[in-house]
Design an enzyme around this catalytic site. Structure first.
Site, PDB file in Angstrom:
ATOM      1  N   VAL A  35      51.695  23.395  42.291  1.00 54.60           N
ATOM      2  CA  VAL A  35      51.837  23.773  43.704  1.00 54.60           C
ATOM      3  C   VAL A  35      52.908  24.863  43.825  1.00 54.60           C
ATOM      4  CG1 VAL A  35      52.332  22.955  46.041  1.00 54.60           C
ATOM      5  CG2 VAL A  35      51.282  21.404  44.392  1.00 54.60           C
ATOM      6  N   GLU A  79      55.023  20.410  38.329  1.00 59.20           N
ATOM      7  CA  GLU A  79      55.718  21.372  39.198  1.00 59.20           C
ATOM      8  C   GLU A  79      54.889  22.644  39.385  1.00 59.20           C
ATOM      9  OE1 GLU A  79      59.373  21.144  40.532  1.00 59.20           O
ATOM     10  OE2 GLU A  79      58.041  22.362  41.727  1.00 59.20           O
ATOM     11  N   GLY A  83      43.176  42.744  41.483  1.00 58.82           N
ATOM     12  CA  GLY A  83      43.296  41.612  40.559  1.00 58.82           C
ATOM     13  C   GLY A  83      43.982  40.406  41.169  1.00 58.82           C
ATOM     14  N   VAL A  99      48.939  32.092  32.230  1.00 59.76           N
ATOM     15  CA  VAL A  99      50.063  31.166  32.293  1.00 59.76           C
ATOM     16  C   VAL A  99      50.472  30.742  30.883  1.00 59.76           C
ATOM     17  CG1 VAL A  99      50.917  28.992  33.238  1.00 59.76           C
ATOM     18  CG2 VAL A  99      49.322  30.371  34.574  1.00 59.76           C
ATOM     19  N   ASP A 105      41.495  25.658  47.435  1.00 60.42           N
ATOM     20  CA  ASP A 105      42.714  25.676  46.622  1.00 60.42           C
ATOM     21  C   ASP A 105      43.893  25.102  47.422  1.00 60.42           C
ATOM     22  OD1 ASP A 105      44.331  26.798  44.246  1.00 60.42           O
ATOM     23  OD2 ASP A 105      45.275  27.760  45.970  1.00 60.42           O
ATOM     24  N   GLU A 149      39.920  36.244  42.593  1.00 61.76           N
ATOM     25  CA  GLU A 149      38.880  36.039  41.586  1.00 61.76           C
ATOM     26  C   GLU A 149      37.610  36.772  42.012  1.00 61.76           C
ATOM     27  OE1 GLU A 149      39.582  33.993  38.995  1.00 61.76           O
ATOM     28  OE2 GLU A 149      41.498  33.275  39.782  1.00 61.76           O
ATOM     29  N   LYS A 191      45.928  21.982  39.701  1.00 62.53           N
ATOM     30  CA  LYS A 191      45.840  21.323  41.018  1.00 62.53           C
ATOM     31  C   LYS A 191      44.482  20.705  41.281  1.00 62.53           C
ATOM     32  CE  LYS A 191      45.635  26.016  41.486  1.00 62.53           C
ATOM     33  NZ  LYS A 191      46.510  27.023  40.912  1.00 62.53           N
ATOM     34  N   LYS A 223      46.188  21.526  46.733  1.00 64.77           N
ATOM     35  CA  LYS A 223      47.656  21.446  46.724  1.00 64.77           C
ATOM     36  C   LYS A 223      48.149  20.488  47.808  1.00 64.77           C
ATOM     37  CE  LYS A 223      47.877  26.096  44.802  1.00 64.77           C
ATOM     38  NZ  LYS A 223      47.863  27.528  45.147  1.00 64.77           N
TER      39      LYS A 223
END
Lengths: 422, 422
Positions: free
Chosen positions: B131, B128, B186, B13, B200, B189, B104, B204
């Site tokens: 989520v 932003e 990929g 990211v 996860d 994980e 998150k 969120k």
């Protein structure tokens, strides 16, 4: 903080905005420490006073008495159409008011001047409600996707036509029958021309073109075709070929040009878009870096639309700037040069040699056929021949069909519907 | 106007944000008259310096040197996880920086304190990207739907599990095989627990609960069940019954309480949601007055996520306030009391009287059966009995199944999957 509002136009949307403002007052205070007060409402019809009285809001029949009220910060224009609405919006901006409007016809025709004036006056024009009623699409594109290049946008922007096509497909009825039913249910105007001829979608597409590309297209230069020529036959053949027919508004970046158009379109039945049902709207965006996005929600109605009007009022009350792309010098693609795949239905006499004649004309115009099916057999009648072409140039397709339609073995006019591969 | 940014964390990211900021600089200048400059980037791994060098940005391994830089207005935290990220966010806010984060896990655990500190310091926290990656969902709920009461939210919030379920359905393979394939590509994980066990999605959901209802739920009080117990059998039987299985995060307003949970769910195959494919995310909202809305887009990946990070940076640079609902005193529903319809698969010996025994136990717990099918016949084996119940209480269903599983004719454990009717 208190902000005062004047609402002009007390139709479905106007009345819903008054009620929703009341219903959401606690929420807005909890989220934004903001109190919104409707200082006055206006409608030319005196009998609308009963709505004002119900909510204990001062009523007037003269827009100017709200526009000239120094207490009012924001004028909400909800009368629709161009003439008086245009004057109201211009007068309000000149008086230093912010404006919120749901008026797509006005923005499509005079958006350029309205936004220029607003910028000169340092005032905001909120228009979330002008496209896709309740879907927060305008804010999503202008703010949520502020860093994104829009490569393509496909929109089902008109609920009425989507409802009609849906009814034709599900109930196997023809266009006129579906239109009458939708009118009876109150989902289509008595004069449905704006909707069914694609003009309403065109208006919304022009607004989205400004948002996505910084281009206000001249209305007359954008190709718009409605659904009144779509027959039940075409709906059924499309289904057999695993397609659905939707009225799409399309905007694509093509190198240094923009391809804008509204027309009935064959879409793969599996695509999420094909499931957009009845009076809903949907917008599919292909962007960089955000990738593919789909927004779906109610496309009409006073109550859903009131949500978007209120979000604009809150943004303006909080001094947020609407992020509009500065105008870009980009020209539009000429519709005649656009290349697509086509569905064609040609009504031909069931005789040897007919397909040869048709094929010859198509090949003259560089149109190559991907599939062809003769749907019936009856040597005494015109029977439908259904073709799917490979990619071909719009102008070539028009010319070829016009030449085919002149053959004595053909019952004109032939049908063509464009295909998009999302 | 120039705003200076420090980016901490140069994973997928982080690197994508640097590139997208460069790519979108002209667009952002045209839309917002704004120039965003990355003043410095930080990663604990020294080899990440090559990324910084490529874009000619000063590199450091010490977060504090960005946090203490008086020139930097906004700290972008993209390292993920809780420990160091928490310290960085707190330190940045204390130093008077605005914060943008995609984290998150951090917000779900410490959101309450982080937003309190931000408010005390009059600084913004943009989230932003935390989520649904690229979908501008946070801004849509907080701003576009600012006047809306959210009645229910259903989200496919985790791309990895959606991809696994999709693969199981389309390729008719079991969970472990699908997981291995998704890991090889990929998309999961090496340690996939956070994703596949629903953690996860739970993180969120907690963030969305705050946005929609003003409630930060204690993480441990929210029911979260993953997809590792879903067998291919269940996927196939669900399909036969015209359902699809999706891992849903659910938030519903129930009078004065909020029903929050994450679990695999049977959904009608016709619902748009059931078409959410591979690594995509989708969120369905039922609101008033905006009605039903659906948002769909890429749910993971550095490039799509960078779009949301940039939109937060721009909002903060323009001094826009994130509209967060003040905390409300609302309690959570007890999962044991939630009422739903259930799919049950019970593995029983194919003998007379077995169904009678099962039915008797179910009726003792007030569970009424809507349909029942024995899927195979083999008197020497345990064969699946598939049932759909009418609405029943969670606790009753758990107790009934635990009692059924003790019968000698049953091969335990029985399977139950909840059904939602959107």
């Amino acid at each position: 903080m208190i902000k005062k509002i004047g609402i002009i136009g007390l139709g479905n949307v106007g009345e819903a905005v008054i009620r929703s403002l009341k219903d959401s007052s606690r929420l807005i205070s909890r989220k934004a420490s903001l109190r919104l007060e409707v200082k006055g409402v206006c409608d030319v019809r005196k009998d609308k006073k009963r709505i004002a009285s119900k909510y204990r809001i001062p009523f007037t029949t003269k827009p100017s008495s709200l526009i000239n009220d120094p207490d009012i910060d924001i004028i909400v224009e909800l009368i629709g159409g161009i003439g008086p609405a245009h004057n109201i919006v211009i007068a309000a901006l000149k008086k230093g008011k912010h404006v919120v409007t749901a008026n797509k016809a006005l923005l499509a025709s005079h958006g350029k001047d309205i936004f220029s004036l607003a910028q000169a006056k340092k005032r905001e024009v909120g228009f979330e409600a002008s496209v896709c009623a309740a879907i927060p699409l305008i804010k999503s594109i202008s703010k949520g996707l502020v860093g994104c290049e829009v490569k393509a946008l496909y929109g089902i922007l008109n609920g009425t036509t989507n409802y009609i096509l849906d009814k034709m497909t599900k109930e196997r009825i023809d266009f006129n029958c579906a239109l009458a039913q939708v009118q009876n249910k109150g989902f289509a105007e008595k004069n449905p021309t704006l909707d069914i001829e694609g003009i309403d979608s065109l208006h919304k597409l022009c607004i989205l073109s400004y948002l996505c590309f910084g281009v206000w297209p001249p209305l007359k230069k954008v190709y718009a075709e409605g659904i009144s020529r779509i027959s039940l036959l075409d709906i059924l053949y499309a289904q057999e070929l695993n397609y659905r027919i939707k009225l799409l508004a399309i905007a694509k970046k093509q190198r240094d040009k923009i391809d804008l158009r509204v027309h009935p379109t064959l879409l793969a039945a599996e695509h999420l878009f094909s499931d957009t049902s009845s009076a809903y709207n949907a917008v599919y965006l292909n962007t960089y870096p955000a990738g593919e996005l789909l927004f779906y929600g109610e496309g009409a109605g006073g109550v859903p639309t009131s949500s978007s009007v209120i979000s604009d009022i809150v943004s303006i009350a909080l001094n947020e700037k609407g992020l509009l792309r500065k105008e870009e010098k980009v020209s539009l693609c000429d519709m005649r040069d656009v290349k697509m795949r086509y569905y064609m239905r040609i009504m031909a006499l069931d005789r040897p040699g007919v397909l040869a004649k048709i094929s010859k004309i198509l090949s003259t115009y560089n149109i190559s056929i991907a599939s062809v099916t003769q749907k019936e057999r009856d040597i005494h009648k015109f029977v439908p021949i259904v073709m799917i072409t490979h990619e071909a140039r719009e102008d070539d397709v028009c010319k070829a069909l016009s030449q085919i339609d002149k053959l004595s073995v053909i019952k004109s006019p032939s049908q063509k519907i464009r295909i998009e591969d999302l």
